[in-house]
Design a protein around this motif. Structure first.
Motif, PDB file in Angstrom:
ATOM      1  N   ILE B 152      -4.166  -2.238   1.372  1.00  0.00           N
ATOM      2  CA  ILE B 152      -3.885  -3.517   2.032  1.00  0.00           C
ATOM      3  C   ILE B 152      -5.051  -4.489   1.834  1.00  0.00           C
ATOM      4  N   ARG B 153      -6.246  -3.958   2.009  1.00  0.00           N
ATOM      5  CA  ARG B 153      -7.431  -4.798   1.871  1.00  0.00           C
ATOM      6  C   ARG B 153      -7.575  -5.378   0.460  1.00  0.00           C
ATOM      7  N   ASP B 156      -4.255  -7.714  -0.344  1.00  0.00           N
ATOM      8  CA  ASP B 156      -4.264  -8.941   0.438  1.00  0.00           C
ATOM      9  C   ASP B 156      -5.682  -9.511   0.529  1.00  0.00           C
ATOM     10  N   ASN B 162      -6.857  -8.471  -5.869  1.00  0.00           N
ATOM     11  CA  ASN B 162      -5.412  -8.410  -6.061  1.00  0.00           C
ATOM     12  C   ASN B 162      -5.065  -8.121  -7.526  1.00  0.00           C
ATOM     13  N   ALA B 216       0.404  -5.320   1.945  1.00  0.00           N
ATOM     14  CA  ALA B 216      -0.660  -5.672   1.000  1.00  0.00           C
ATOM     15  C   ALA B 216      -0.268  -6.863   0.118  1.00  0.00           C
TER      16      ALA B 216
END
Ligand SMILES: [Zn+2]
Lengths: 164, 260
Positions: B152-153, B156, B162, B216
């Protein structure tokens, strides 16, 4: 004979109480709940222990320390059996053990390990100033059994013994 | 039909046990390569702890496999003295770590898999496999949580993070299909209620992956991910496994039986 056996058993548990966790020397392996059972039959002693974590490097050392301590007390035929099931849980830790952890500066596990509860964010109390205003820094601390927290009030980082 | 009609299958899940052990050992070994190289001290410690859990789990499976085999087999002989084609791990775990994003995504896919696999293996009619699964599941739950948070970190996070995790997805996705394609021994032991029918955990695995990917802000992965030609579970490996074993087995092969 039965009386003798009971005396031996009692003595063995007392010896085991003196053996500490190599990584947290203030608590004994009894406090931790690692020792599941002791069997005595004539001169044969069998101690059943359960590992805290699968890869816990302290387990081999604990086994060795149990063997040495019992040998020194005249128990020559010692067998140590690792038992995986039921899996060790922090619920087996004694209240006395949790208190000792706190004094040592490690926050003891909060609540019970049942269900998915140990995956939720918990209110962990700072062992320094007892504030509950703390935050999780890292899910994994200095060893697998601990997480790293920080107190928002006194700013001290501290280890939290995770529920497991 | 076949000429070599040697049926070594007894009811003893030796091969199945080795497969579970090899998965954990090779994944653990890969993660341990990060020790001393993590992006931050906390993460270095975290990934080393996860590696230790996995190697510990593999020891439990190897010890049991050694017991089933007898004839002087030990956990060490199984880990250190087998050739690459005797290893039964899935290809995903032997792939090089790559960058942090690739390592994280690989661990996330693998932890999600172990999480649902062990939940079912607890019900195995084989008491020792059930016990190891019960023990391991607690640890894997933490691995899943930690790797999910990282996915997720990164997804996002910044444009760079990303991009990196999307690249990782492109590289890894094809290898995920093998997890749910049963090998001959998995099929055999699933039928005996000793092992797990891996095809049955795919729905849960997909659901979890999609849930975390959504959080995410990553696109939902498409396709079955079956693009693997080789099949690690049956001993067909990439050259990467050779390299791992060369490193891992060096000491035992150079100095057989050495101790200190
Ligand atoms: Zn404080």
């Amino acid at each position: 004979m039965i009386l003798e056996k009971n005396i031996s058993l009692k003595k063995i548990w007392q010896i085991l109480e003196q053996i500490t966790d190599p990584e947290i020397p203030v608590i004994s392996i009894i406090d931790l709940g690692i020792v599941r059972d002791v069997h005595v039959d004539e001169n044969n002693v069998e101690v059943f222990i359960t590992p805290t974590y699968s890869g816990c490097p302290a387990m081999d050392m604990i086994s060795m320390n149990i063997r040495m301590a019992l040998l020194q007390n005249g128990f020559t035929n010692v067998k140590i059996t690792q038992q995986l099931s039921p899996a060790w849980t922090t619920d087996w830790m004694t209240e006395e053990g949790k208190e000792k952890l706190k004094v040592y500066g490690i926050a003891p596990p909060v609540g019970k390990s049942i269900d998915q509860k140990y995956l939720e964010e918990l209110k962990v109390e700072c062992p320094q100033c007892h504030s509950k205003n703390t935050k999780l820094l890292s899910q994994f601390g200095s060893t697998a059994c601990k997480a790293l927290y920080q107190c928002q009030d006194c700013k001290e980082p501290f280890d939290y013994f995770k529920c497991h | 039909m076949s000429e070599n009609h040697i049926n070594i299958s007894t009811n003893q899940p030796f091969n199945y046990c080795l497969h579970l052990a090899d998965n954990s050992l090779i994944m653990g070994h890969r993660l341990s390569e990060w020790t001393g190289h993590g992006p931050m001290l906390e993460q270095d410690i975290a990934i080393s702890n996860i590696a230790l859990d996995l190697i510990g789990q593999s020891r439990n499976f190897y010890q049991y496999a050694a017991q089933l085999k007898g004839e002087g087999t030990t956990e060490d002989s199984l880990a250190y003295l087998r050739e690459a084609n005797e290893f039964k791990n899935i290809l995903l775990v032997e792939l090089p770590n790559g960058d942090w994003a690739k390592t994280i995504l690989k661990l996330f896919f693998f932890s999600t898999y172990q999480y649902y696999l062990y939940q079912k293996l607890i019900n195995s009619s084989d008491k020792q496999l059930s016990a190891i699964a019960e023990k391991s599941l607690k640890e894997v739950t933490y691995h899943l949580r930690w790797s999910s948070e990282w996915v997720i970190r990164l997804g996002d996070g910044t444009e760079e993070s990303n991009k990196r995790i999307k690249n990782a997805l492109d590289e890894l996705w094809a290898y995920t299909g093998e997890m749910f394609l049963p090998s001959t021994y998995e099929t055999e032991y699933a039928e005996n209620n000793i092992g797990v029918d891996v095809s049955s955990i795919k729905i849960d695995w997909d659901k979890k992956v999609n849930e975390i990917f959504e959080e995410a802000t990553l696109p939902s992965p498409n396709g079955e991910g079956l693009g693997v030609r080789s099949f690690g579970k049956e001993g067909n490996h990439t050259q990467h496994l050779q390299a791992i074993l060369k490193d891992m087995q060096y000491l035992q092969r150079a100095y057989p039986g050495c101790e200190w």
